[in-house]
Structures are given as C-alpha cells and as structure tokens.
Design a protein around this motif. Structure first.
Motif, mmCIF file in Angstrom:
data_model
loop_
_atom_site.group_PDB
_atom_site.id
_atom_site.type_symbol
_atom_site.label_atom_id
_atom_site.label_comp_id
_atom_site.label_asym_id
_atom_site.label_seq_id
_atom_site.Cartn_x
_atom_site.Cartn_y
_atom_site.Cartn_z
ATOM 1 N N ILE A 347 0.838 -1.207 0.000
ATOM 2 C CA ILE A 347 0.000 0.000 0.000
ATOM 3 C C ILE A 347 0.873 1.257 0.000
ATOM 4 C CG2 ILE A 347 -2.068 -1.033 0.980
ATOM 5 C CD1 ILE A 347 -1.172 -0.095 3.719
ATOM 6 N N GLY A 348 2.000 1.179 -0.688
ATOM 7 C CA GLY A 348 2.887 2.325 -0.762
ATOM 8 C C GLY A 348 2.267 3.538 -1.423
ATOM 9 N N PHE A 349 1.261 3.316 -2.282
ATOM 10 C CA PHE A 349 0.578 4.425 -2.960
ATOM 11 C C PHE A 349 -0.792 4.719 -2.346
ATOM 12 C CE2 PHE A 349 3.378 2.866 -6.442
ATOM 13 C CZ PHE A 349 4.101 4.025 -6.636
ATOM 14 N N GLY A 350 -1.086 4.120 -1.197
ATOM 15 C CA GLY A 350 -2.368 4.347 -0.561
ATOM 16 C C GLY A 350 -3.471 3.467 -1.135
ATOM 17 N N LEU A 351 -4.701 3.739 -0.687
ATOM 18 C CA LEU A 351 -5.891 3.021 -1.129
ATOM 19 C C LEU A 351 -7.087 3.951 -0.976
ATOM 20 C CD1 LEU A 351 -5.337 -0.419 0.685
ATOM 21 C CD2 LEU A 351 -5.230 -0.055 -1.791
ATOM 22 N N GLY A 352 -8.206 3.564 -1.544
ATOM 23 C CA GLY A 352 -9.428 4.339 -1.373
ATOM 24 C C GLY A 352 -9.463 5.581 -2.247
ATOM 25 N N VAL A 353 -10.301 6.547 -1.875
ATOM 26 C CA VAL A 353 -10.512 7.712 -2.726
ATOM 27 C C VAL A 353 -9.258 8.568 -2.845
ATOM 28 C CG1 VAL A 353 -12.984 7.804 -2.226
ATOM 29 C CG2 VAL A 353 -11.404 9.183 -0.860
#
Length: 404
Positions: A347-353
């Motif tokens: 999840i190095g680039f994040g998740l969700g909106v």
C-alpha cells in the motif's frame, strides 16, 4: 524497552530502522494512543487497509466540523497562505469537493499523457546516470534521485528550464510542514515557500490561459467537464503544487531507499543485474520493503472500532504504511527482499478515494531510473554507509554515495 517506548518517530534509531518496533506493535499493541503525537497508531495491514477505505475517516474534518468542535486550536493567522494553497488542491479535502477536483484533474492528467512521457523520462534518466558513471560515482540522491522527478514534473507542467532550480527548495520547504509537530521556524519556512511558489505558478497559469501550450498547466487551465465546470485559478495552483510535492519528495526517497536496500541485499542486486526484466516487480518490492512515505494521517469523523479499541470522533489516526507492508499475515517472510514477489499488494501508494493519482508516473520514473543505472553503471557499489534525514513522515536518505 516496551513496545510503546520503541515507537519514537523523532528518534534517529527508529527512523533508520523502524521495523523491529513495528513487528512488536503488530504482535502485541496493533492499536494504541501515542501521547507525544496525540495520535492513535495503527500498524496491522488489515486495519490500515480497512481504514483507508472507511468514509468515517477523512484527510480533513473541516467539511463537517470546526476546529473547536474537534478540540483543536484554530490555524495561526500566519499559516493562512499555506493552508489556502494546500486546501485548494485535492490532498486535504474530502468528497464531494475531492470528487470534483479529481474528476477534472484526471481529464488532463491522463494515463495516455503519462505514458507519453516515457521517452523523455528515459532520456533524462540516461543522461543523469551517464553523468554519474562518467564521474566515477558521486551522490546518487543529489545527482539522479532529486533532479529526475523535479525535471519530469517541470517538463510536464511547462516550467521553463531556467526556473526549475526554484522548484526543489520550494517543495522541500512546503513538505516540512507535514512532519510531526513541526517547529515554528519550519512552519514559517513552509508559508514563505507557499507564497513564493503559488505566486510563481499564478503568473505562469495566466500566461498559459491566454496562450496555451502543449503542457499540463495549459490543459488544466482549459479543462471543462460535461456540465461546464472547470478548475478555479486557486484550484489549478493547488493542483500543480500537489503534483510537484507528492510526485517529487516520495520519488526521491523511493530511489535512494531502493538502492540502499539493494546494496544491503547483494544477492537480489546480482539477480536484478542478471535479469533486467525484473525491474517492474523490483519497483513494487522496493516500495514495499522500505516504504518512502511510511505514515499517513486521518481524522475520525465518526467513532470507529479498530482491533477492539474504540477510537472517538475528533481523534487523529496515524496509519503505518511501512508496518502494514511488513505484515506477515499478508506477505510471506516480509523481512526478506524478493524482487520477483508475486502477489505484492503493498500500500505504498495508498488506497481508497485518496489513492495516489501520480502512481503511474512514479512507477515509470522509478523503472526508468533503475534501468538506466543498471545499463550504464552495472558495477555501481556503495562508497559509504548513508545517514537518514530526521523526518519520518517523508523518510529518506540525506545522501547515497556510490562508486563506479
């Protein structure tokens, strides 16, 4: 030392190697309140993953409550230029404002446009790697990791070559504001950079609106959706600043951290040199193994329960990406660097909106810079052990001296 005491984001030892502390926290205290930062710390992958997607949390609370209702001090008056700039972009806003901004920006910042930058990125990476090799080595951070993304973003935005040296200092000064409990000096430095950077971009945006060119600022100035909506000038400026800051600081750290990881794992470095087709999966694994943006914060807009702990409305949560990316419940042998790891749901680039809009660009930049160094400096080796910069929210090396 207790698990809680081991979590010290201001400690040089923790910044250099937070992973033993994270392993202890995941096992024994996956959610706890950290008094020094006033944050709830969350360290397990499943919890971080769920909270990134949970709309009861937000990057801001100002769309639902004022500072006083959330028990926070109002912004100091001198910070107004900084927050006006940051909140005009999409990073620190929530739907429906975030949805509108992302929709409009995505019309200009398209996958096709990003992929079209690859030849330019490759040429620039080869120029920088070639210069490093011709000089017999040097500081990989200063001579390749920093100039590559800033020049790519400047080229993409349409910033004239003579103005590009201004961008890196502005970006670094603004990002200093996102560290934990920044000093007043750091805050005032960030405000000054925000004023100077936004003023510069405002002049450039107005020129491009009058005489468009083939660049992203011109495209953002012209973009209109089906309902006739368009970005305001402030939103355009905020978007450009976000693209530079988010797309530059993390990519610099990812490059330096990645090569430091390779030097510490010579077997995997030899594997990559022998098979350059591994570069795409290597980029993902290096992002997982030593995450360049190891922590992101969220505000609790409604009470949430995490691992048996009730976190109340108004609290701030510190989501530990770096810890989640080493969670053995998700990644087999997570402390081992495996450049062919598959699957690799880091999840190095994040998740969700709030998933990173610039992730495709970052992946291209990293792949091309690794590829250029593997081709042009195949024998590159570490010259001296590096030191870490003091910040933890954006975690990277001061320098990485290499010999060729």
């Amino acid at each position: 030392m207790s698990d809680l005491a081991a979590y010290d984001p201001w400690s040089a030892g923790f910044v250099a190697d937070p992973y033993p502390a994270f392993a202890a926290l995941r096992a024994d205290r996956p959610v706890f309140f950290h008094e020094p930062t006033g944050q709830w710390v969350v360290s397990r992958y499943a919890d971080v993953d769920a909270l990134l997607r949970d709309r009861r949390l937000g990057r801001t609370y100002l769309h639902v409550a004022g500072h006083e209702e959330f028990g926070r001090e109002p912004d100091a008056d001198f910070l107004k230029p900084f927050w006006d700039l940051i909140r005009a972009g999409m990073l620190d806003v929530e739907p429906p404002v975030h949805t509108r901004l992302r929709r409009l920006v995505s019309k200009a910042f398209t996958a096709r446009m990003v992929e079209g930058l690859r030849p330019m990125i490759r040429a620039l990476a080869e120029e920088l790697a070639g210069a490093l090799a011709a000089g017999g080595g040097g500081d990989l951070v200063a001579e390749l990791a920093e100039p590559l993304p800033v020049n790519v973003i400047a080229e993409m935005l349409g910033v004239p070559a003579e103005d590009r040296p201004l961008l890196r200092p502005w970006s670094a000064d603004i990002c200093g504001m996102f560290e934990l409990n920044p000093s007043e000096e750091a805050q005032r430095t960030a405000v000054r950079a925000a004023v100077e950077f936004s003023g510069y971009l405002r002049g450039l945006a107005r020129a491009r609106r009058d005489v468009p060119r083939d660049d992203l600022i011109s495209a953002l100035a012209q973009v209109v959706d089906e309902g006739g909506d368009r970005l305001t000038e402030d939103e355009l400026i905020g978007t450009c600043v976000l693209l530079l800051n988010a797309g530059h600081e993390a990519t610099v750290n990812a490059t330096g951290n990645g090569w430091w990881s390779l030097f510490r794992n010579p077997g995997e470095l030899a594997r990559l040199r022998a098979d350059r087709a591994l570069v795409p999966t290597a980029v993902e694994e290096l992002m997982r193994y030593d995450t360049p943006a190891p922590m992101f914060e969220r505000w609790v807009l409604e009470d949430v329960e995490v691992a048996g702990a009730v976190i109340p409305r108004g609290a701030e949560i510190a989501l530990q990406f770096a810890s989640a990316n080493r969670d053995p419940e998700v990644f087999a042998d997570p402390g081992r660097l495996d450049l062919a790891r598959d699957p690799n749901p880091h999840i190095g680039f994040g998740l969700g909106v709030h998933y990173c809009l610039g992730a495709p660009l970052a992946r291209i930049e990293l792949a091309e810079s690794y590829g250029a160094l593997l081709r042009l400096a195949p024998g590159m080796r570490l010259a001296q052990e590096p030191e870490w910069k003091p910040g933890f929210v954006l975690r990277g090396l001061k320098a990485l001296h290499v010999e060729i």
